[in-house]
Design a protein around this motif. Structure first.
Motif, PDB file in Angstrom:
ATOM      1  N   PRO A  19       0.813  -1.219   0.000  1.00 26.24           N
ATOM      2  CA  PRO A  19       0.000   0.000   0.000  1.00 26.24           C
ATOM      3  C   PRO A  19       0.850   1.275   0.000  1.00 26.24           C
ATOM      4  N   ASP A  20       0.449   2.222  -0.836  1.00 26.10           N
ATOM      5  CA  ASP A  20       1.184   3.485  -0.904  1.00 26.10           C
ATOM      6  C   ASP A  20       1.114   4.234   0.427  1.00 26.10           C
ATOM      7  N   GLU A  21       0.069   3.997   1.189  1.00 25.96           N
ATOM      8  CA  GLU A  21      -0.040   4.644   2.505  1.00 25.96           C
ATOM      9  C   GLU A  21       1.185   4.334   3.366  1.00 25.96           C
ATOM     10  N   PHE A  23       4.285   3.635   2.301  1.00 25.60           N
ATOM     11  CA  PHE A  23       5.468   4.312   1.747  1.00 25.60           C
ATOM     12  C   PHE A  23       5.462   5.809   2.082  1.00 25.60           C
ATOM     13  N   TYR A  24       4.276   6.403   2.097  1.00 27.23           N
ATOM     14  CA  TYR A  24       4.185   7.853   2.298  1.00 27.23           C
ATOM     15  C   TYR A  24       3.763   8.221   3.719  1.00 27.23           C
ATOM     16  N   GLN A  25       3.870   7.252   4.625  1.00 31.90           N
ATOM     17  CA  GLN A  25       3.418   7.472   6.004  1.00 31.90           C
ATOM     18  C   GLN A  25       4.193   8.598   6.690  1.00 31.90           C
ATOM     19  N   LEU A  58      -2.282  18.366  -7.798  1.00 32.77           N
ATOM     20  CA  LEU A  58      -2.456  16.931  -7.544  1.00 32.77           C
ATOM     21  C   LEU A  58      -1.118  16.297  -7.196  1.00 32.77           C
ATOM     22  N   MET A  59      -1.155  15.244  -6.363  1.00 25.04           N
ATOM     23  CA  MET A  59       0.063  14.569  -5.902  1.00 25.04           C
ATOM     24  C   MET A  59       0.974  15.604  -5.254  1.00 25.04           C
ATOM     25  N   SER A  60       0.342  16.378  -4.401  1.00 26.51           N
ATOM     26  CA  SER A  60       0.983  17.536  -3.784  1.00 26.51           C
ATOM     27  C   SER A  60       1.724  17.142  -2.509  1.00 26.51           C
ATOM     28  N   SER A  64       4.450  23.684  -3.656  1.00 28.24           N
ATOM     29  CA  SER A  64       3.690  23.618  -4.914  1.00 28.24           C
ATOM     30  C   SER A  64       4.408  24.306  -6.071  1.00 28.24           C
ATOM     31  N   HIS A  65       5.517  24.977  -5.794  1.00 28.86           N
ATOM     32  CA  HIS A  65       6.332  25.616  -6.837  1.00 28.86           C
ATOM     33  C   HIS A  65       5.629  26.793  -7.519  1.00 28.86           C
ATOM     34  N   LEU A  66       4.570  27.293  -6.917  1.00 29.23           N
ATOM     35  CA  LEU A  66       3.884  28.445  -7.516  1.00 29.23           C
ATOM     36  C   LEU A  66       4.669  29.718  -7.201  1.00 29.23           C
ATOM     37  N   GLY A  79      -2.876  14.932  -1.836  1.00 30.27           N
ATOM     38  CA  GLY A  79      -1.615  14.195  -1.764  1.00 30.27           C
ATOM     39  C   GLY A  79      -1.765  12.998  -0.855  1.00 30.27           C
ATOM     40  N   MET A  80      -0.636  12.473  -0.431  1.00 29.58           N
ATOM     41  CA  MET A  80      -0.667  11.247   0.372  1.00 29.58           C
ATOM     42  C   MET A  80      -0.310  11.481   1.830  1.00 29.58           C
ATOM     43  N   ASN A  81       0.356  12.606   2.137  1.00 22.73           N
ATOM     44  CA  ASN A  81       0.812  12.785   3.515  1.00 22.73           C
ATOM     45  C   ASN A  81       0.235  14.059   4.115  1.00 22.73           C
ATOM     46  N   VAL A  96      -6.295  14.119   1.622  1.00 26.77           N
ATOM     47  CA  VAL A  96      -5.427  12.958   1.410  1.00 26.77           C
ATOM     48  C   VAL A  96      -6.206  11.943   0.596  1.00 26.77           C
ATOM     49  N   ARG A  97      -5.612  11.498  -0.483  1.00 27.75           N
ATOM     50  CA  ARG A  97      -6.295  10.508  -1.319  1.00 27.75           C
ATOM     51  C   ARG A  97      -5.274   9.670  -2.074  1.00 27.75           C
ATOM     52  N   ASN A  98      -5.438   8.352  -1.994  1.00 25.09           N
ATOM     53  CA  ASN A  98      -4.592   7.438  -2.756  1.00 25.09           C
ATOM     54  C   ASN A  98      -5.241   7.232  -4.123  1.00 25.09           C
ATOM     55  N   LEU A  99      -4.682   7.873  -5.128  1.00 25.65           N
ATOM     56  CA  LEU A  99      -5.280   7.824  -6.470  1.00 25.65           C
ATOM     57  C   LEU A  99      -5.118   6.458  -7.134  1.00 25.65           C
ATOM     58  N   ASN A 100      -4.250   5.628  -6.585  1.00 29.59           N
ATOM     59  CA  ASN A 100      -4.117   4.279  -7.148  1.00 29.59           C
ATOM     60  C   ASN A 100      -5.199   3.338  -6.621  1.00 29.59           C
ATOM     61  N   VAL A 101      -5.834   3.760  -5.538  1.00 32.78           N
ATOM     62  CA  VAL A 101      -6.950   2.989  -4.985  1.00 32.78           C
ATOM     63  C   VAL A 101      -8.271   3.634  -5.371  1.00 32.78           C
ATOM     64  N   MET A 117       0.445  18.762 -11.824  1.00 28.25           N
ATOM     65  CA  MET A 117       0.967  17.507 -11.263  1.00 28.25           C
ATOM     66  C   MET A 117       2.486  17.578 -11.419  1.00 28.25           C
ATOM     67  N   ALA A 118       3.170  17.812 -10.317  1.00 26.96           N
ATOM     68  CA  ALA A 118       4.619  18.065 -10.396  1.00 26.96           C
ATOM     69  C   ALA A 118       5.407  16.819 -10.012  1.00 26.96           C
ATOM     70  N   VAL A 119       6.266  16.405 -10.896  1.00 27.14           N
ATOM     71  CA  VAL A 119       7.245  15.312 -10.745  1.00 27.14           C
ATOM     72  C   VAL A 119       6.678  14.084 -10.015  1.00 27.14           C
TER      73      VAL A 119
HETATM   74  C1  SAM Z   1       8.209  13.118  -5.724  1.00 23.29           C
HETATM   75  S1  SAM Z   1       6.860  13.610  -4.695  1.00 23.29           S
HETATM   76  C2  SAM Z   1       6.398  15.122  -5.449  1.00 23.29           C
HETATM   77  C3  SAM Z   1       5.627  15.996  -4.534  1.00 23.29           C
HETATM   78  C4  SAM Z   1       5.332  17.408  -5.061  1.00 23.29           C
HETATM   79  N1  SAM Z   1       4.409  17.364  -6.183  1.00 23.29           N
HETATM   80  C5  SAM Z   1       6.601  18.145  -5.410  1.00 23.29           C
HETATM   81  O1  SAM Z   1       6.709  18.651  -6.526  1.00 23.29           O
HETATM   82  O2  SAM Z   1       7.482  18.241  -4.553  1.00 23.29           O
HETATM   83  C6  SAM Z   1       5.631  12.449  -5.188  1.00 23.29           C
HETATM   84  C7  SAM Z   1       4.264  12.734  -4.626  1.00 23.29           C
HETATM   85  O3  SAM Z   1       3.338  11.855  -5.252  1.00 23.29           O
HETATM   86  C8  SAM Z   1       2.271  11.633  -4.379  1.00 23.29           C
HETATM   87  N2  SAM Z   1       1.757  10.288  -4.597  1.00 23.29           N
HETATM   88  C9  SAM Z   1       2.463   9.152  -4.719  1.00 23.29           C
HETATM   89  N3  SAM Z   1       1.659   8.088  -4.839  1.00 23.29           N
HETATM   90  C10 SAM Z   1       0.399   8.567  -4.802  1.00 23.29           C
HETATM   91  C11 SAM Z   1      -0.878   7.958  -4.859  1.00 23.29           C
HETATM   92  N4  SAM Z   1      -1.002   6.633  -4.948  1.00 23.29           N
HETATM   93  N5  SAM Z   1      -1.972   8.762  -4.791  1.00 23.29           N
HETATM   94  C12 SAM Z   1      -1.838  10.094  -4.675  1.00 23.29           C
HETATM   95  N6  SAM Z   1      -0.662  10.729  -4.610  1.00 23.29           N
HETATM   96  C13 SAM Z   1       0.451   9.967  -4.665  1.00 23.29           C
HETATM   97  C14 SAM Z   1       2.810  11.788  -2.966  1.00 23.29           C
HETATM   98  O4  SAM Z   1       1.922  12.588  -2.221  1.00 23.29           O
HETATM   99  C15 SAM Z   1       4.127  12.505  -3.139  1.00 23.29           C
HETATM  100  O5  SAM Z   1       4.138  13.713  -2.447  1.00 23.29           O
END
Ligand code: SAM
Length: 209
Positions: A19-21, A23-25, A58-60, A64-66, A79-81, A96-101, A117-119
C-alpha cells in the motif's frame, strides 16, 4: 503530438505493490528536483497561470512551486501525507487521497482552471482513470500541466518510466491526456535548465464544452 499505440498492461506495474499509505506514512520535507529546476517550473507557472485561476495541485506535498508573488483565486491540493500538505503555504484546502486505490477526484465538474501535477505522474498505476477525472474537473479551456524530471522512487514508479526514454515518457503522458477524450493542444515543453535536473512539461487544454 502523436500518442503511443498499444500499451502493455505490465507498463503500469511496480516492483513494490504494498500500500502506498505505508510508503508515504512519514513526511518528506525535501525537494525532489534541483533548485534551478524548481525555478524553471515556477517560471512556467508564472507564464501560463492567471491570478484569477482556481488551481488544483495533484500529488501535492509541502511545496507547490507556484510563484510567491502571485495569489491565485483558490488553490486546492491532494496528496498522500497530511503533515506535508498541512505545511504547504499555498494550499487553501487539502485532502489525502490514494489515487491508485480511488482514482476519483472529490470535486465538481468544471471546478478548476488549472490542474498541476509536479514530478509525480510516474507513480500513477491507473493513469487513464485519473486523467479522465482531471478533464472532468477542468473548466473548458482549463490547463492540465504535468511536469517531469528524471529522478524517481524506483520501487514505486511504474515499469514504463523505467524503460521508456524521456521523449516517450512525454508521449505516454500525452496519451493519458488524449485518451481522456476531452483534452486538446497537447504539447511538450523542454524547460531543462543547464547543469541541473531536466524539466519536461506536458500540457493539455480542456476542450471547449
Ligand atoms: C516526488 S513527490 C512530489 C511531490 C510534489 N508534487 C513536489 O513537486 O514536490 C511524489 C508525490 O506523489 C504523491 N503520490 C504518490 N503516490 C500517490 C498515490 N497513490 N496517490 C496520490 N498521490 C500519490 C505523494 O503525495 C508525493 O508527495
Amino acid at each position: 503530438m502523436s500518442e503511443l499505440p498499444g500499451l502493455p498492461d505490465d507498463f503500469f506495474a511496480r516492483e513494490d505493490e504494498t500500500p502506498d499509505e505505508d510508503f508515504y506514512q512519514d513526511p518528506r520535507f525535501t525537494t525532489h528536483i534541483d533548485d534551478a529546476t524548481i525555478v524553471a517550473l515556477t517560471n512556467y507557472y508564472r507564464e501560463v497561470l492567471k491570478p484569477s485561476d482556481r488551481v488544483l495541485d495533484l500529488m501535492s506535498s509541502w511545496i507547490s512551486h507556484l510563484p510567491n508573488e502571485i495569489r491565485y483565486r483558490h488553490v486546492a491540493g491532494l496528496g498522500m501525507n497530511e503533515q506535508e500538505l498541512a505545511r504547504n503555504p499555498r494550499l487553501d484546502r487539502y485532502g489525502v487521497r490514494n489515487l491508485n486505490v480511488t482514482p476519483v477526484l472529490p470535486f465538481e465538474d468544471d471546478a478548476f482552471d488549472a490542474v498541476l501535477m509536479a514530478v509525480s505522474v510516474q507513480y500513477l498505476t491507473r493513469p487513464f482513470e485519473v486523467f479522465r477525472e482531471i478533464a472532468r474537473v477542468l473548466a473548458p479551456r482549463g490547463k492540465c500541466i504535468v511536469s517531469m524530471s528524471h529522478r524517481l522512487f524506483p520501487t514505486k514508479a511504474i515499469y514504463a518510466f523505467h524503460v521508456l526514454p524521456p521523449a516517450d515518457r512525454c508521449r505516454l503522458v500525452g496519451t493519458y491526456m488524449h485518451r481522456s477524450g476531452r483534452m486538446t493542444d497537447i504539447e511538450v515543453h523542454d524547460r531543462s535548465p543547464a547543469n541541473a535536473d531536466p524539466l519536461w512539461i506536458v500540457s493539455g487544454t480542456r476542450s471547449p464544452a
